[in-house]
Motif scaffolding. Sequence first.
Motif, PDB file in Angstrom:
ATOM      1  N   GLU A 147       4.756   9.752 -91.946  1.00  0.00           N
ATOM      2  CA  GLU A 147       3.916  10.073 -93.103  1.00  0.00           C
ATOM      3  C   GLU A 147       4.650   9.930 -94.431  1.00  0.00           C
ATOM      4  N   ASN A 148       5.872  10.440 -94.540  1.00  0.00           N
ATOM      5  CA  ASN A 148       6.587  10.370 -95.825  1.00  0.00           C
ATOM      6  C   ASN A 148       6.885   8.927 -96.226  1.00  0.00           C
ATOM      7  N   ILE A 149       7.140   8.056 -95.245  1.00  0.00           N
ATOM      8  CA  ILE A 149       7.374   6.639 -95.539  1.00  0.00           C
ATOM      9  C   ILE A 149       6.064   5.989 -95.982  1.00  0.00           C
ATOM     10  N   ALA A 150       4.954   6.356 -95.338  1.00  0.00           N
ATOM     11  CA  ALA A 150       3.649   5.812 -95.705  1.00  0.00           C
ATOM     12  C   ALA A 150       3.290   6.177 -97.144  1.00  0.00           C
ATOM     13  N   ILE A 151       3.566   7.413 -97.529  1.00  0.00           N
ATOM     14  CA  ILE A 151       3.291   7.847 -98.911  1.00  0.00           C
ATOM     15  C   ILE A 151       4.133   7.041 -99.895  1.00  0.00           C
ATOM     16  N   SER A 152       5.410   6.851 -99.566  1.00  0.00           N
ATOM     17  CA  SER A 152       6.288   6.051-100.429  1.00  0.00           C
ATOM     18  C   SER A 152       5.785   4.618-100.537  1.00  0.00           C
ATOM     19  N   CYS A 153       5.332   4.057 -99.423  1.00  0.00           N
ATOM     20  CA  CYS A 153       4.796   2.692 -99.445  1.00  0.00           C
ATOM     21  C   CYS A 153       3.558   2.596-100.337  1.00  0.00           C
ATOM     22  N   ALA A 154       2.693   3.599-100.276  1.00  0.00           N
ATOM     23  CA  ALA A 154       1.487   3.601-101.113  1.00  0.00           C
ATOM     24  C   ALA A 154       1.871   3.638-102.596  1.00  0.00           C
ATOM     25  N   ILE A 155       2.846   4.450-102.934  1.00  0.00           N
ATOM     26  CA  ILE A 155       3.295   4.542-104.335  1.00  0.00           C
ATOM     27  C   ILE A 155       3.906   3.221-104.783  1.00  0.00           C
ATOM     28  N   LEU A 156       4.778   2.657-103.953  1.00  0.00           N
ATOM     29  CA  LEU A 156       5.416   1.377-104.293  1.00  0.00           C
ATOM     30  C   LEU A 156       4.383   0.258-104.414  1.00  0.00           C
ATOM     31  N   ARG A 158       1.190   0.618-105.273  1.00  0.00           N
ATOM     32  CA  ARG A 158       0.452   0.862-106.516  1.00  0.00           C
ATOM     33  C   ARG A 158       1.242   0.401-107.732  1.00  0.00           C
ATOM     34  N   GLU A 159       2.562   0.601-107.700  1.00  0.00           N
ATOM     35  CA  GLU A 159       3.423   0.222-108.827  1.00  0.00           C
ATOM     36  C   GLU A 159       3.835  -1.246-108.787  1.00  0.00           C
ATOM     37  N   GLY A 160       3.425  -1.964-107.727  1.00  0.00           N
ATOM     38  CA  GLY A 160       3.772  -3.381-107.608  1.00  0.00           C
ATOM     39  C   GLY A 160       5.233  -3.616-107.268  1.00  0.00           C
ATOM     40  N   LYS A 161       5.856  -2.635-106.622  1.00  0.00           N
ATOM     41  CA  LYS A 161       7.281  -2.721-106.312  1.00  0.00           C
ATOM     42  C   LYS A 161       7.569  -2.785-104.813  1.00  0.00           C
ATOM     43  N   ILE A 162       6.547  -3.014-104.014  1.00  0.00           N
ATOM     44  CA  ILE A 162       6.733  -3.018-102.564  1.00  0.00           C
ATOM     45  C   ILE A 162       7.332  -4.354-102.108  1.00  0.00           C
ATOM     46  N   GLU A 163       8.040  -4.312-101.002  1.00  0.00           N
ATOM     47  CA  GLU A 163       8.649  -5.519-100.454  1.00  0.00           C
ATOM     48  C   GLU A 163       7.579  -6.575-100.198  1.00  0.00           C
ATOM     49  N   THR A 164       7.932  -7.818-100.435  1.00  0.00           N
ATOM     50  CA  THR A 164       7.002  -8.929-100.252  1.00  0.00           C
ATOM     51  C   THR A 164       6.467  -8.974 -98.828  1.00  0.00           C
ATOM     52  N   SER A 165       7.294  -8.644 -97.852  1.00  0.00           N
ATOM     53  CA  SER A 165       6.888  -8.701 -96.441  1.00  0.00           C
ATOM     54  C   SER A 165       5.802  -7.679 -96.100  1.00  0.00           C
ATOM     55  N   LEU A 166       5.620  -6.645 -96.920  1.00  0.00           N
ATOM     56  CA  LEU A 166       4.630  -5.597 -96.648  1.00  0.00           C
ATOM     57  C   LEU A 166       3.334  -5.755 -97.447  1.00  0.00           C
ATOM     58  N   ILE A 167       3.325  -6.666 -98.390  1.00  0.00           N
ATOM     59  CA  ILE A 167       2.160  -6.800 -99.281  1.00  0.00           C
ATOM     60  C   ILE A 167       0.879  -7.078 -98.492  1.00  0.00           C
ATOM     61  N   LYS A 168       0.893  -8.055 -97.588  1.00  0.00           N
ATOM     62  CA  LYS A 168      -0.318  -8.415 -96.828  1.00  0.00           C
ATOM     63  C   LYS A 168      -0.811  -7.243 -95.988  1.00  0.00           C
ATOM     64  N   LYS A 169       0.115  -6.520 -95.344  1.00  0.00           N
ATOM     65  CA  LYS A 169      -0.280  -5.369 -94.519  1.00  0.00           C
ATOM     66  C   LYS A 169      -0.895  -4.273 -95.377  1.00  0.00           C
ATOM     67  N   MET A 170      -0.297  -4.010 -96.533  1.00  0.00           N
ATOM     68  CA  MET A 170      -0.833  -2.980 -97.429  1.00  0.00           C
ATOM     69  C   MET A 170      -2.191  -3.393 -97.975  1.00  0.00           C
ATOM     70  N   GLU A 171      -2.354  -4.676 -98.286  1.00  0.00           N
ATOM     71  CA  GLU A 171      -3.649  -5.168 -98.767  1.00  0.00           C
ATOM     72  C   GLU A 171      -4.736  -4.964 -97.717  1.00  0.00           C
ATOM     73  N   SER A 172      -4.385  -5.187 -96.449  1.00  0.00           N
ATOM     74  CA  SER A 172      -5.391  -5.007 -95.389  1.00  0.00           C
ATOM     75  C   SER A 172      -5.794  -3.534 -95.278  1.00  0.00           C
ATOM     76  N   VAL A 173      -4.844  -2.627 -95.492  1.00  0.00           N
ATOM     77  CA  VAL A 173      -5.158  -1.192 -95.457  1.00  0.00           C
ATOM     78  C   VAL A 173      -6.054  -0.834 -96.637  1.00  0.00           C
ATOM     79  N   MET A 174      -5.734  -1.335 -97.817  1.00  0.00           N
ATOM     80  CA  MET A 174      -6.485  -0.988 -99.023  1.00  0.00           C
ATOM     81  C   MET A 174      -7.898  -1.560 -98.996  1.00  0.00           C
ATOM     82  N   GLU A 175      -8.083  -2.687 -98.340  1.00  0.00           N
ATOM     83  CA  GLU A 175      -9.405  -3.316 -98.276  1.00  0.00           C
ATOM     84  C   GLU A 175     -10.310  -2.676 -97.239  1.00  0.00           C
ATOM     85  N   ALA A 176      -9.718  -1.996 -96.277  1.00  0.00           N
ATOM     86  CA  ALA A 176     -10.518  -1.421 -95.180  1.00  0.00           C
ATOM     87  C   ALA A 176     -11.317  -0.228 -95.625  1.00  0.00           C
TER      88      ALA A 176
END
Length: 176
Positions: A147-156, A158-176
Amino acid sequence: KEKIYEEKLKEDETLSHVRDHLEFADRAIINTRLNGYETRNPLRHEARSFDIDFYMSLLSSGIIERFSKTIERHYQSAPRYSSLPLAFFSALNEVNPLEKDYLFIDVDPEITDIAIIKEGSIFGTVSFPQGRNNLVKKICETLNVEENIAISCAILYREGKIETSLIKKMESVMEA
């Protein structure tokens, strides 16, 4: 004022099957206009047109009864019920009365409330049972993280600072 709300409730055909099981949580006159001009005191004025914007929210009588019994066991006074959109609208209107059109979104852990404010009145509201916790759970499942890593990923994200390798996965979560 009470009669206005009661008449509106009686007129609303969408509530006909549950009308006898509802109680008002909120009743508020938000805006009055005479001849198209906003006025705080419309009494004793002549006008060709009169507009009134009012807000009301309803709760199940059974829910109010159960909550009231529980609360009254611990507190002396009877509880007063109010909805979040009206409370926030009132507060925001006090802080910035010149802002007349905006979208209010409150994402809590389990529920999200959205209110559309148009021309200084609440135009519409909706609540749905998905909030921050739901988003964090989806990120945990998608990324297979705690959970704490997931929260950090959501913040990163939102701020556009997340690793490139995670962008597509995060986009799929946000679109669902």
